[in-house]
Design a protein around this motif. Structure first.
Motif, mmCIF file in Angstrom:
data_model
loop_
_atom_site.group_PDB
_atom_site.id
_atom_site.type_symbol
_atom_site.label_atom_id
_atom_site.label_comp_id
_atom_site.label_asym_id
_atom_site.label_seq_id
_atom_site.Cartn_x
_atom_site.Cartn_y
_atom_site.Cartn_z
ATOM 1 N N TYR A 80 0.858 -0.965 -0.006
ATOM 2 C CA TYR A 80 -0.044 0.094 0.027
ATOM 3 C C TYR A 80 0.702 1.176 0.092
ATOM 4 O O TYR A 80 1.489 1.448 1.098
ATOM 5 C CB TYR A 80 -1.068 -0.008 1.336
ATOM 6 C CG TYR A 80 -1.827 -0.965 1.257
ATOM 7 C CD1 TYR A 80 -3.286 -0.864 0.891
ATOM 8 C CD2 TYR A 80 -1.639 -2.264 1.673
ATOM 9 C CE1 TYR A 80 -4.131 -1.962 0.913
ATOM 10 C CE2 TYR A 80 -2.496 -3.410 1.671
ATOM 11 C CZ TYR A 80 -3.732 -3.263 1.272
ATOM 12 O OH TYR A 80 -4.746 -4.258 1.259
ATOM 13 N N ARG A 81 0.886 2.012 -1.093
ATOM 14 C CA ARG A 81 1.755 3.091 -1.129
ATOM 15 C C ARG A 81 1.001 4.267 -0.213
ATOM 16 O O ARG A 81 1.927 5.301 0.418
ATOM 17 C CB ARG A 81 1.503 3.610 -2.475
ATOM 18 C CG ARG A 81 2.493 2.907 -3.335
ATOM 19 C CD ARG A 81 2.383 3.536 -4.692
ATOM 20 N NE ARG A 81 1.099 3.538 -5.269
ATOM 21 C CZ ARG A 81 0.766 4.033 -6.562
ATOM 22 N NH1 ARG A 81 1.594 4.545 -7.321
ATOM 23 N NH2 ARG A 81 -0.515 4.040 -6.932
ATOM 24 N N ILE A 82 -0.160 4.070 0.002
ATOM 25 C CA ILE A 82 -0.743 5.276 1.044
ATOM 26 C C ILE A 82 -0.040 5.271 2.490
ATOM 27 O O ILE A 82 -0.243 6.220 3.245
ATOM 28 C CB ILE A 82 -2.201 5.046 1.157
ATOM 29 C CG1 ILE A 82 -3.075 6.191 1.881
ATOM 30 C CG2 ILE A 82 -2.698 3.929 1.728
ATOM 31 C CD1 ILE A 82 -3.103 7.610 0.728
ATOM 32 N N ARG A 83 0.549 4.332 2.495
ATOM 33 C CA ARG A 83 1.205 4.072 3.927
ATOM 34 C C ARG A 83 2.233 5.231 4.280
ATOM 35 O O ARG A 83 2.407 5.492 5.340
ATOM 36 C CB ARG A 83 2.037 2.681 4.123
ATOM 37 C CG ARG A 83 3.297 2.534 3.269
ATOM 38 C CD ARG A 83 3.612 1.232 3.476
ATOM 39 N NE ARG A 83 4.772 0.988 2.385
ATOM 40 C CZ ARG A 83 6.015 0.504 2.953
ATOM 41 N NH1 ARG A 83 5.883 -0.126 4.103
ATOM 42 N NH2 ARG A 83 6.914 0.473 1.858
ATOM 43 N N TRP A 84 2.971 5.752 3.239
ATOM 44 C CA TRP A 84 3.879 6.823 3.361
ATOM 45 C C TRP A 84 3.139 8.133 3.821
ATOM 46 O O TRP A 84 3.381 8.964 4.438
ATOM 47 C CB TRP A 84 4.433 6.976 2.132
ATOM 48 C CG TRP A 84 5.394 6.100 1.843
ATOM 49 C CD1 TRP A 84 5.246 5.013 0.771
ATOM 50 C CD2 TRP A 84 6.731 5.827 2.151
ATOM 51 N NE1 TRP A 84 6.213 4.044 0.746
ATOM 52 C CE2 TRP A 84 7.275 4.685 1.612
ATOM 53 C CE3 TRP A 84 7.595 6.412 3.283
ATOM 54 C CZ2 TRP A 84 8.633 4.113 2.204
ATOM 55 C CZ3 TRP A 84 8.864 6.132 3.505
ATOM 56 C CH2 TRP A 84 8.954 4.808 2.924
ATOM 57 N N VAL A 85 1.926 8.265 3.295
ATOM 58 C CA VAL A 85 1.082 9.553 3.490
ATOM 59 C C VAL A 85 0.750 9.525 4.740
ATOM 60 O O VAL A 85 0.586 10.363 5.677
ATOM 61 C CB VAL A 85 -0.114 9.638 2.633
ATOM 62 C CG1 VAL A 85 -1.073 11.039 2.947
ATOM 63 C CG2 VAL A 85 0.492 9.914 1.113
ATOM 64 N N VAL A 86 -0.107 8.077 5.400
ATOM 65 C CA VAL A 86 -0.535 7.990 6.736
ATOM 66 C C VAL A 86 0.506 8.068 7.591
ATOM 67 O O VAL A 86 0.251 8.782 8.751
ATOM 68 C CB VAL A 86 -1.456 6.545 6.857
ATOM 69 C CG1 VAL A 86 -1.850 6.357 8.096
ATOM 70 C CG2 VAL A 86 -2.443 6.704 5.836
ATOM 71 N N GLY A 87 1.432 7.337 7.436
ATOM 72 C CA GLY A 87 2.873 7.433 8.141
ATOM 73 C C GLY A 87 3.292 9.018 8.496
ATOM 74 O O GLY A 87 3.535 9.333 9.654
ATOM 75 N N MET A 136 -8.570 3.019 7.203
ATOM 76 C CA MET A 136 -9.564 3.575 6.453
ATOM 77 C C MET A 136 -9.026 4.070 4.984
ATOM 78 O O MET A 136 -9.616 3.550 3.972
ATOM 79 C CB MET A 136 -9.795 4.885 7.041
ATOM 80 C CG MET A 136 -10.725 5.147 8.457
ATOM 81 S SD MET A 136 -10.810 6.417 9.142
ATOM 82 C CE MET A 136 -11.423 7.561 7.735
ATOM 83 N N MET A 137 -7.786 4.224 5.036
ATOM 84 C CA MET A 137 -7.165 4.429 3.665
ATOM 85 C C MET A 137 -6.610 3.260 2.850
ATOM 86 O O MET A 137 -6.791 3.300 1.836
ATOM 87 C CB MET A 137 -5.880 5.593 3.813
ATOM 88 C CG MET A 137 -6.330 6.677 4.515
ATOM 89 S SD MET A 137 -7.706 7.672 3.523
ATOM 90 C CE MET A 137 -6.750 8.365 2.339
ATOM 91 N N GLY A 138 -6.573 2.268 3.751
ATOM 92 C CA GLY A 138 -5.939 0.885 3.072
ATOM 93 C C GLY A 138 -7.004 0.568 2.629
ATOM 94 O O GLY A 138 -6.960 -0.182 1.285
ATOM 95 N N ASP A 139 -8.458 0.635 2.853
ATOM 96 C CA ASP A 139 -9.567 -0.140 2.276
ATOM 97 C C ASP A 139 -9.618 0.715 0.937
ATOM 98 O O ASP A 139 -10.187 0.074 -0.049
ATOM 99 C CB ASP A 139 -10.799 0.297 3.146
ATOM 100 C CG ASP A 139 -10.752 -1.052 4.160
ATOM 101 O OD1 ASP A 139 -9.949 -1.875 4.294
ATOM 102 O OD2 ASP A 139 -11.276 -0.462 5.180
ATOM 103 N N HIS A 140 -9.321 1.863 1.031
ATOM 104 C CA HIS A 140 -9.788 2.646 -0.388
ATOM 105 C C HIS A 140 -8.714 2.468 -1.445
ATOM 106 O O HIS A 140 -9.135 2.455 -2.639
ATOM 107 C CB HIS A 140 -9.602 4.448 -0.403
ATOM 108 C CG HIS A 140 -10.827 4.604 0.706
ATOM 109 N ND1 HIS A 140 -12.059 4.778 0.219
ATOM 110 C CD2 HIS A 140 -10.949 5.452 2.015
ATOM 111 C CE1 HIS A 140 -13.063 5.302 1.248
ATOM 112 N NE2 HIS A 140 -12.347 5.512 2.109
ATOM 113 N N GLU A 141 -7.435 1.940 -1.008
ATOM 114 C CA GLU A 141 -6.518 1.693 -1.992
ATOM 115 C C GLU A 141 -6.590 0.316 -2.611
ATOM 116 O O GLU A 141 -6.135 0.222 -3.574
ATOM 117 C CB GLU A 141 -5.137 2.008 -1.355
ATOM 118 C CG GLU A 141 -4.073 2.013 -2.447
ATOM 119 C CD GLU A 141 -2.708 2.331 -1.880
ATOM 120 O OE1 GLU A 141 -1.678 1.539 -2.278
ATOM 121 O OE2 GLU A 141 -2.641 3.418 -1.098
ATOM 122 N N ALA A 142 -7.020 -0.521 -1.667
ATOM 123 C CA ALA A 142 -7.295 -1.983 -1.988
ATOM 124 C C ALA A 142 -7.924 -2.318 -3.528
ATOM 125 O O ALA A 142 -8.865 -1.625 -3.949
ATOM 126 C CB ALA A 142 -7.853 -2.918 -0.974
#
Length: 142
Positions: A80-87, A136-142
């Motif tokens: 999940y690339r969104i991990r960089w934004v969330v982190g 929340m964001m991981g569900d949107h990216e999946a």
């Protein structure tokens, strides 16, 4: 007789992600407490050896063990690339919160106590923001 699988704490899913916010919070605070005790013992040893006053070491170091939990969970979300934004967002907000609370403490308290309180606020905020944000964001990216 059947062998029972031992439960690990905190429980993780097949990808290595911690599955419960409560377990993650408990684990992080347990590691924070261990860090504070270890840091206090090291500081006391130096004080006994005559290398300064007790409590002059930064309490922020006590959050180091908890950071390994965050890094491990970050790595578990590798797809999940969104991990960089969330982190990054969680890091920024929790650092501001921890530094803000640490800055509000009375000046006569030693840096060990300022830092330990700031680190506690930091790990609480980061844990909640990271865990909820990734779900929340991981569900949107999946």
């Amino acid at each position: 007789m059947t062998e029972q699988a031992t439960q690990k704490f905190p429980r993780r899913d097949g990808s290595g992600r911690i599955v419960s916010l409560v377990e993650m919070l408990l684990f992080v605070f347990l590691l924070l407490a261990v860090g504070i005790v270890m840091l206090s013992a090291i500081d006391a040893l130096f004080w006994l050896l005559g290398f300064g006053e007790f409590g002059q070491i930064s309490g922020w170091i006590s959050a180091l063990l908890a950071m390994f939990v965050f890094l491990d969970d970050f790595r578990a979300w590798i797809d999940y690339r969104i991990r960089w934004v969330v982190g990054g967002g969680a890091l920024l907000l929790s650092a501001v919160g921890g530094l803000g609370i640490g800055g509000l403490m009375p000046e006569f308290w030693a840096p060990l106590f300022h830092g330990a309180i700031g680190a506690a606020v930091f790990v609480l905020m980061y844990t909640v923001l990271w865990f909820v944000g990734m779900r929340m964001m991981g569900d949107h990216e999946a």
